[in-house]
Scaffold this active site. Structure first.
Site, PDB file in Angstrom:
ATOM      1  N   ASP A  74       0.605  -1.369   0.108  1.00  0.00           N
ATOM      2  CA  ASP A  74       0.163  -0.209   0.330  1.00  0.00           C
ATOM      3  C   ASP A  74       1.138   1.631   0.040  1.00  0.00           C
ATOM      4  O   ASP A  74       2.068   1.307   0.298  1.00  0.00           O
ATOM      5  CB  ASP A  74      -0.713   0.065   0.884  1.00  0.00           C
ATOM      6  CG  ASP A  74      -2.342   0.577   1.205  1.00  0.00           C
ATOM      7  OD1 ASP A  74      -2.394   1.069  -0.170  1.00  0.00           O
ATOM      8  OD2 ASP A  74      -2.685   1.835   1.605  1.00  0.00           O
ATOM      9  N   SER A  75       0.212   2.199  -0.782  1.00  0.00           N
ATOM     10  CA  SER A  75       1.102   3.546  -1.262  1.00  0.00           C
ATOM     11  C   SER A  75       1.400   4.639  -1.352  1.00  0.00           C
ATOM     12  O   SER A  75      -0.434   5.040  -0.953  1.00  0.00           O
ATOM     13  CB  SER A  75       2.220   3.196  -2.217  1.00  0.00           C
ATOM     14  OG  SER A  75       1.640   2.700  -3.340  1.00  0.00           O
ATOM     15  N   GLY A 159      -0.422   9.306 -11.236  1.00  0.00           N
ATOM     16  CA  GLY A 159      -0.870  10.890  -9.535  1.00  0.00           C
ATOM     17  C   GLY A 159       0.087  11.820  -9.406  1.00  0.00           C
ATOM     18  O   GLY A 159      -0.153  12.812 -10.158  1.00  0.00           O
ATOM     19  N   TYR A 160       1.251  11.962  -8.134  1.00  0.00           N
ATOM     20  CA  TYR A 160       1.055  13.018  -7.951  1.00  0.00           C
ATOM     21  C   TYR A 160       2.329  13.179  -7.892  1.00  0.00           C
ATOM     22  O   TYR A 160       3.600  14.494  -7.998  1.00  0.00           O
ATOM     23  CB  TYR A 160       1.799  12.880  -6.166  1.00  0.00           C
ATOM     24  CG  TYR A 160       0.278  13.242  -5.443  1.00  0.00           C
ATOM     25  CD1 TYR A 160      -0.867  14.182  -5.158  1.00  0.00           C
ATOM     26  CD2 TYR A 160      -0.230  11.694  -4.828  1.00  0.00           C
ATOM     27  CE1 TYR A 160      -1.853  13.783  -4.813  1.00  0.00           C
ATOM     28  CE2 TYR A 160      -2.003  11.425  -4.277  1.00  0.00           C
ATOM     29  CZ  TYR A 160      -2.593  12.293  -4.247  1.00  0.00           C
ATOM     30  OH  TYR A 160      -3.830  12.061  -3.632  1.00  0.00           O
ATOM     31  N   HIS A 186       9.968   5.475  -3.308  1.00  0.00           N
ATOM     32  CA  HIS A 186       9.047   4.067  -2.203  1.00  0.00           C
ATOM     33  C   HIS A 186       9.469   2.763  -2.544  1.00  0.00           C
ATOM     34  O   HIS A 186       9.533   1.933  -1.820  1.00  0.00           O
ATOM     35  CB  HIS A 186       8.181   4.739  -1.694  1.00  0.00           C
ATOM     36  CG  HIS A 186       7.466   5.535  -2.830  1.00  0.00           C
ATOM     37  ND1 HIS A 186       7.098   5.727  -4.219  1.00  0.00           N
ATOM     38  CD2 HIS A 186       5.647   4.820  -2.803  1.00  0.00           C
ATOM     39  CE1 HIS A 186       6.810   6.114  -5.217  1.00  0.00           C
ATOM     40  NE2 HIS A 186       5.589   5.486  -4.316  1.00  0.00           N
TER      41      HIS A 186
HETATM   42  P1  IMP Z   1      -1.321   1.973  -4.601  1.00  0.00           P
HETATM   43  O1  IMP Z   1      -1.450   2.050  -3.583  1.00  0.00           O
HETATM   44  O2  IMP Z   1      -0.037   1.404  -5.157  1.00  0.00           O
HETATM   45  O3  IMP Z   1      -2.652   1.642  -5.194  1.00  0.00           O
HETATM   46  O4  IMP Z   1      -1.352   3.481  -4.418  1.00  0.00           O
HETATM   47  C1  IMP Z   1      -2.201   4.708  -4.050  1.00  0.00           C
HETATM   48  C2  IMP Z   1      -1.651   6.414  -4.142  1.00  0.00           C
HETATM   49  O5  IMP Z   1      -0.576   6.870  -4.367  1.00  0.00           O
HETATM   50  C3  IMP Z   1      -1.622   5.997  -6.141  1.00  0.00           C
HETATM   51  O6  IMP Z   1      -3.219   6.135  -6.476  1.00  0.00           O
HETATM   52  C4  IMP Z   1      -1.455   7.868  -6.394  1.00  0.00           C
HETATM   53  O7  IMP Z   1      -2.178   8.697  -6.016  1.00  0.00           O
HETATM   54  C5  IMP Z   1      -0.348   7.676  -4.798  1.00  0.00           C
HETATM   55  N1  IMP Z   1       0.979   7.483  -5.371  1.00  0.00           N
HETATM   56  C6  IMP Z   1       1.690   5.500  -5.046  1.00  0.00           C
HETATM   57  N2  IMP Z   1       2.325   5.692  -5.919  1.00  0.00           N
HETATM   58  C7  IMP Z   1       2.485   7.756  -6.177  1.00  0.00           C
HETATM   59  C8  IMP Z   1       4.406   7.329  -7.870  1.00  0.00           C
HETATM   60  O8  IMP Z   1       5.099   6.442  -7.231  1.00  0.00           O
HETATM   61  N3  IMP Z   1       3.659   8.306  -7.747  1.00  0.00           N
HETATM   62  C9  IMP Z   1       2.414   9.280  -7.758  1.00  0.00           C
HETATM   63  N4  IMP Z   1       1.631   8.536  -6.447  1.00  0.00           N
HETATM   64  C10 IMP Z   1       1.673   7.813  -6.083  1.00  0.00           C
END
Ligand code: IMP
Length: 204
Positions: A74-75, A159-160, A186
């Site tokens: 999760d990120s 994303g960001y 990350h």
């Molecule tokens: P997930 O847990 O990988 O699905 O990430 C959840 C949300 O965190 C994504 O929809 C993005 O908004 C943000 N996010 C996670 N990783 C990244 C990245 O590497 N770049 C930019 N946004 C990120």
């Protein structure tokens, strides 16, 4: 044949990235597979109150459903000035189904009058590996530090990335090539730690 390791995601980019780290390790023969090999499994609701809780919940659920060694992550983005926001709400900061642009605009609006020295932020990735045979759980966290820019720049990534400025490279995460992002992100930091833990615990 190696032991199967299920990545609790159907995102092919993510699965490929994880293969690069965890396949072909000395003395540990893992075969990385994705959730696409298990169509029809019910959704796992990400209702935890932290990256760690969500990653563990996903890994535990999929490990129980499949009986396989399972890795989940999760990120998201954590902005210091906002006490860690958007955090676990990163994907839907501007509301359910919000686009990346809408999430970025909401964040820029919240930081409108905040000076550069207070715009520190980190991308955070928590990875959890659950072994249903031994009950063992490994959780690691990787981060990548930067500064939230005043306006978006760059076309790469997602994303960001366009508003996440990397002082070391004088570019946003959306301006650097994917190969470089994959070394400094990350997710890369978390994967490197997970690789070390897997080698430590699973080497014969
Ligand atoms: P997930 O847990 O990988 O699905 O990430 C959840 C949300 O965190 C994504 O929809 C993005 O908004 C943000 N996010 C996670 N990783 C990244 C990245 O590497 N770049 C930019 N946004 C990120």
């Amino acid at each position: 044949m190696g032991r199967k390791l299920l990545v609790a995601s159907a995102n092919q980019g993510k699965i490929r990235e994880i293969k690069n780290y965890l396949e072909n390790l000395n003395n540990i023969n893992l075969e990385i597979i994705g959730l696409d090999e298990f169509p029809g499994l019910p959704e796992v609701e990400e209702d935890g109150d932290s990256f760690r809780a969500n990653a563990l919940k996903k890994a535990r659920a999929r490990a129980e459903q499949t009986g396989l060694l399972t890795l989940a992550d999760d990120s998201g983005l954590s902005v210091d000035y906002l006490g860690g926001e958007p955090g676990i709400y990163s994907a839907r900061y501007a509301g359910e189904g919000a686009t990346d642009e809408e999430n970025n605009q909401k964040l820029l609006e919240k930081l409108k009058d905040v000076p550069e020295e207070k715009r520190k932020a980190s991308f955070i990735c928590v990875m959890a590996l659950v072994d249903p045979d031994s009950g063992e759980e490994i959780v690691v966290e990787g981060r990548c530090d930067g500064i939230i820019q005043l306006s978006p720049k760059g076309e790469n990534g997602f994303g960001y990335d366009p508003i996440f400025y990397l002082p070391e490279f004088r570019k946003t995460m959306a301006e650097i090539p994917l190969e470089l992002k994959n070394q400094i992100s990350h997710r890369a930091a978390a994967l490197q730690k997970m690789k070390n833990e897997v080698i430590r615990r699973y080497s014969r």
